[in-house]
Enzyme design. Structure first.
Site, PDB file in Angstrom:
ATOM      1  N   HIS A  66       0.850  -1.188   0.000  1.00  0.00           N
ATOM      2  CA  HIS A  66       0.000   0.000   0.000  1.00  0.00           C
ATOM      3  C   HIS A  66       0.892   1.247   0.000  1.00  0.00           C
ATOM      4  CE1 HIS A  66      -3.201   2.749   1.044  1.00  0.00           C
ATOM      5  NE2 HIS A  66      -4.077   1.786   1.145  1.00  0.00           N
ATOM      6  N   GLY A  92       0.393  -5.108   1.754  1.00  0.00           N
ATOM      7  CA  GLY A  92      -0.786  -5.379   0.925  1.00  0.00           C
ATOM      8  C   GLY A  92      -0.440  -6.016  -0.399  1.00  0.00           C
ATOM      9  N   TYR A 128      -5.056  -4.780   9.787  1.00  0.00           N
ATOM     10  CA  TYR A 128      -5.469  -5.361   8.505  1.00  0.00           C
ATOM     11  C   TYR A 128      -6.962  -5.674   8.553  1.00  0.00           C
ATOM     12  CZ  TYR A 128      -3.850  -6.704   3.932  1.00  0.00           C
ATOM     13  OH  TYR A 128      -3.613  -6.713   2.575  1.00  0.00           O
TER      14      TYR A 128
END
Ligand code: YXS
Length: 259
Positions: A64, A108, A138
């Site tokens: 991410h 991610g 998460y």
């Protein structure tokens, strides 16, 4: 200029993440270009799709885009987050998506790779599940992705330590289908993709979608979902969450106080 490149050879598509300057961090801009590329490949009726980074990369994807995570006070991985959107797109794509992985995979991006239908990696590949290092909670479907790909003790080790796991161990645990030397992996993946593309596309799509629905069929009473969200909110509302972000941006080790 697009942050991805695409190629279509007969009915096998290839999407290459190509934002090297940020190590393919899954920013909104990169995800937008990925989604556009998936749409092109779906319109072209690709029967197998390879998702990769440029040949020989050091980092497949850095996960991410930390700089795009919210400063705090809201779910950092909500439904419309770019990472969640591209993960769902892989599952929705009608043809099998094969992750061709070279380099290191972070956060991610581990879910991005493992949400693909097949994962083929070189021996140098490592996977690091990093929410605990950044004090990120998460999300539910993300954890379910990991839980469906590896034994719980392995997921707990990866999630709690944040330490990388190499391709050989990933292969032995079953969340990588094959390990191939860098010199061989392209031909190996394209041969497998071509094999899939020769089979009946309606049958392959029906099985991909049926397996996806059955694998996700984990009834969760609303009260349990709310309990999970309560646990996650403690994290994204914490000073530790803001410390994790600050430490990343200031390129220093975080100091977590559990508050
Ligand atoms: O400083 P500039 O502008 O040159 O940019 C640097 C990095 O800031 C940038 N970059 C990233 N930007 C946003 N988000 C990222 N995840 C990210 N990773 C890297 O790219 C430029 C080059 O990075 P640099 O200098 O560190 O390269 P390097 O070769 O020394 O090191 C490569 C890495 C991948 C080992 C290193 O960049 C790194 O450790 N990146 C962060 C990996 C990580 O922890 N990813 C998890 C992101 S958070 C996430 O995925 C989820 C929310 S969660 O945590 O829940 O899983």
């Amino acid at each position: 200029m697009s942050l991805v490149t695409t190629d279509l050879a007969a009915t096998v598509g290839t999407i290459t993440m190509n934002h090297g300057r940020k190590h393919n961090a899954l920013s909104a801009a990169l995800v937008d270009d990925l989604l556009a590329a998936f749409d092109v490949m779906e319109r072209a009726k690709a029967r197998a799709l390879v998702l990769r980074a440029p040949k020989g990369v050091k980092v497949w994807s850095a996960g991410h885009d930390v700089k795009e995570l919210p400063a705090g006070g809201r779910d950092p991985l909500g439904w419309n987050d770019p990472l969640r959107t591209v993960i769902r797109r892989i599952g929705d794509f009608p043809a099998p998506v094969i992750a061709l992985v070279e380099g290191t995979v972070w956060g991610g991006a581990c879910e991005l790779a493992l949400s693909c239908d097949l994962v083929i990696a070189t021996p140098e590949v490592t996977f690091a599940i990093t929410p605990a290092k950044l004090s990120v909670p998460y999300n539910v479907t993300g954890l379910l992705t990991f839980m469906s790909r590896m034994p719980l003790p392995v997921l707990k080790e990866m999630a709690f330590t944040g330490e990388p796991v190499d391709a050989a161990r990933a292969l032995s645990l079953g969340f990588v289908n094959h390990v191939q030397q860098a010199a061989d992996i392209d031909a190996f993946v394209m041969k497998m993709a071509a094999r899939i593309a020769l089979n009946a596309p309606l049958s392959v799509t029906a099985m991909k979608r049926s397996i996806g629905i059955l694998a996700a069929a984990s009834p969760l009473p609303p009260i349990m979902f709310e309990q999970i969200q309560g646990e996650r909110r403690k994290v994204w509302d914490s000073t530790d969450y803001r410390e994790g972000m600050a430490a990343f941006l200031e390129r220093r080790e975080p100091v977590y106080k559990g508050e």
